[in-house]
Design a protein around this motif. Structure first.
Motif, PDB file in Angstrom:
ATOM      1  N   ASN A 174      -8.544  -6.114  -2.750  1.00  0.00           N
ATOM      2  CA  ASN A 174      -8.084  -5.368  -1.722  1.00  0.00           C
ATOM      3  C   ASN A 174      -6.447  -4.993  -2.236  1.00  0.00           C
ATOM      4  N   LYS A 175      -5.882  -5.901  -3.063  1.00  0.00           N
ATOM      5  CA  LYS A 175      -4.388  -5.377  -3.833  1.00  0.00           C
ATOM      6  C   LYS A 175      -4.352  -4.002  -4.323  1.00  0.00           C
ATOM      7  N   LEU A 176      -5.775  -4.022  -5.233  1.00  0.00           N
ATOM      8  CA  LEU A 176      -5.933  -2.811  -5.909  1.00  0.00           C
ATOM      9  C   LEU A 176      -6.026  -1.478  -4.997  1.00  0.00           C
ATOM     10  N   LEU A 177      -6.868  -1.789  -3.998  1.00  0.00           N
ATOM     11  CA  LEU A 177      -6.990  -0.672  -3.081  1.00  0.00           C
ATOM     12  C   LEU A 177      -6.001  -0.163  -2.231  1.00  0.00           C
ATOM     13  N   GLU A 178      -5.420  -1.242  -1.679  1.00  0.00           N
ATOM     14  CA  GLU A 178      -4.226  -1.004  -0.935  1.00  0.00           C
ATOM     15  C   GLU A 178      -3.096  -0.245  -1.790  1.00  0.00           C
ATOM     16  N   SER A 179      -2.928  -0.397  -3.009  1.00  0.00           N
ATOM     17  CA  SER A 179      -1.887   0.159  -3.962  1.00  0.00           C
ATOM     18  C   SER A 179      -2.119   1.621  -3.879  1.00  0.00           C
ATOM     19  N   LEU A 180      -3.361   2.251  -3.536  1.00  0.00           N
ATOM     20  CA  LEU A 180      -3.653   3.689  -3.610  1.00  0.00           C
ATOM     21  C   LEU A 180      -3.494   4.273  -2.125  1.00  0.00           C
ATOM     22  N   ILE A 181      -3.042   3.392  -1.291  1.00  0.00           N
ATOM     23  CA  ILE A 181      -2.850   4.243  -0.190  1.00  0.00           C
ATOM     24  C   ILE A 181      -1.338   4.198   0.245  1.00  0.00           C
ATOM     25  N   VAL A 182      -1.111   5.600   0.229  1.00  0.00           N
ATOM     26  CA  VAL A 182       0.408   5.835   0.364  1.00  0.00           C
ATOM     27  C   VAL A 182       0.486   6.935   1.535  1.00  0.00           C
ATOM     28  N   ASP A 183       1.469   6.631   2.636  1.00  0.00           N
ATOM     29  CA  ASP A 183       1.523   7.410   3.709  1.00  0.00           C
ATOM     30  C   ASP A 183       0.110   7.978   4.365  1.00  0.00           C
ATOM     31  N   GLU A 184      -0.601   6.929   4.790  1.00  0.00           N
ATOM     32  CA  GLU A 184      -1.902   7.013   5.267  1.00  0.00           C
ATOM     33  C   GLU A 184      -2.930   7.830   4.594  1.00  0.00           C
ATOM     34  N   LYS A 185      -2.874   8.073   3.365  1.00  0.00           N
ATOM     35  CA  LYS A 185      -3.851   8.520   2.671  1.00  0.00           C
ATOM     36  C   LYS A 185      -3.940   7.898   1.131  1.00  0.00           C
ATOM     37  N   VAL A 186      -5.225   8.405   0.516  1.00  0.00           N
ATOM     38  CA  VAL A 186      -5.228   7.966  -0.879  1.00  0.00           C
ATOM     39  C   VAL A 186      -4.756   8.841  -1.814  1.00  0.00           C
ATOM     40  N   ILE A 187      -3.861   8.183  -2.952  1.00  0.00           N
ATOM     41  CA  ILE A 187      -3.219   9.061  -3.959  1.00  0.00           C
ATOM     42  C   ILE A 187      -4.165   9.994  -4.524  1.00  0.00           C
ATOM     43  N   SER A 188      -3.641  11.064  -5.195  1.00  0.00           N
ATOM     44  CA  SER A 188      -4.624  11.898  -6.060  1.00  0.00           C
ATOM     45  C   SER A 188      -4.691  11.186  -7.132  1.00  0.00           C
ATOM     46  N   TYR A 189      -5.688  11.774  -8.129  1.00  0.00           N
ATOM     47  CA  TYR A 189      -5.803  11.378  -9.503  1.00  0.00           C
ATOM     48  C   TYR A 189      -4.348  11.424 -10.371  1.00  0.00           C
TER      49      TYR A 189
END
Length: 291
Positions: A174-189
């Motif tokens: 979950n820590k890995l996943l949440e690191s990709l969530i910034v400003d209520e969206k998933v960051i780009s590649y």
């Protein structure tokens, strides 16, 4: 005289009945009004909860389906080309020159990050009263990550559950996943690859994917294949028509790999979360069983 007596008796009886009715009405009405008030409150609450759940699912469904499609394409490609070793990463290799494993890692994490965000955004809603199709959607996004963090999928096989060799610890995942969530969206590649400490921050997923055996014989491969077929069931159920996978295609894909020995445990997990009535999951598992 007799007629008068009858009229008097009728009037008395009528009066008594009226008094009784008024008494009962006065007695019952507060109870009925209380019951009706509670019923209306519960009904309004359930309606509002279902409405909010639908809104949350609608909000997350498109990006989640898009991420699922992207990952699905990569997993088809991975099945066909795993022997090429494109996913293998050595310690001395430049990660920026290893597009395959970087993009694979991103697609994998991005799908689960969207699922994680959807689940967290509904945490205060009572999903148990959802309409049947909404509840099935919620169960899918709760269940799919378990393939990678619930070591019970390896029950009956030689595996040390206390070490995260072929699975992730749930909190780490979950820590890995949440690191990709910034400003209520998933960051780009691009944002993912440009992170300053990318290799160290995501070393767990790089290591996991890199160490899947090129001959498809390890437990990690069987877990990944199990997930892939469940992912296709999810897309077939909730995706666009062009994202659905036919039984013939499922069987054709299944034939490209050795027998999957985790299916009994996968089925047990499916039953536990009550997704065993899903015809899409049944179809996916059945095609894997044919090998």
């Amino acid at each position: 005289m007799q007629d008068l007596d009858i009229k008097i008796q009728t009037a008395i009886i009528s009066g008594i009945v009226t008094i009784i009715v008024l008494f009962l009405k006065g007695l019952v009405r507060p109870l009925w009004e209380k019951h009706f008030h509670n019923f209306k409150l519960n009904s309004d609450h359930e309606h509002e909860q279902r409405k909010q759940i639908k809104e949350k699912i609608s909000e997350h469904k498109v990006p989640l389906i898009d991420a699922a499609e992207s990952l699905n394409h990569r997993l088809w490609n991975f099945t066909d080309n795993i022997g090429e070793g494109w996913h293998n990463l050595n310690d001395d290799e430049d990660l920026n020159k290893k597009y395959y494993i970087q993009s694979f890692s991103y697609r994998f994490l991005a799908f689960f990050a969207w699922a994680r965000k959807a689940e967290k955004d509904m945490i205060y809603l009572d999903s148990t009263i959802s309409e049947s199709e909404d509840l099935e959607f919620i169960k899918f996004i709760k269940f799919l990550p378990q393939i990678f963090w619930d070591a019970a999928i390896f029950d009956g096989h030689t595996y040390n559950n206390s070490e995260d060799k072929d699975h992730f610890y749930r909190d780490d995942f979950n820590k890995l996943l949440e690191s990709l969530i910034v400003d209520e969206k998933v960051i780009s590649y691009t944002e993912f690859t440009e992170r300053e400490n990318n290799r160290e921050e995501y070393k767990k997923i790089y290591s996991y994917l890199s160490n899947i055996s090129n001959d498809k014989t390890c437990l990690k491969w069987q877990a990944m294949q199990s997930f892939h077929f469940l992912l296709m069931a999810f897309l077939t159920k909730f995706g666009y028509d062009f994202q659905k996978t036919s039984e013939e295609s499922l069987y054709s894909l299944a034939r490209k790999s050795p027998k999957n020995n985790l299916l009994a445990n996968v089925e047990r997990a499916v039953n536990k979360i009550h997704l065993n009535k899903s015809k899409e999951i049944k179809s996916s598992i059945q095609q894997l069983k044919r090998i």
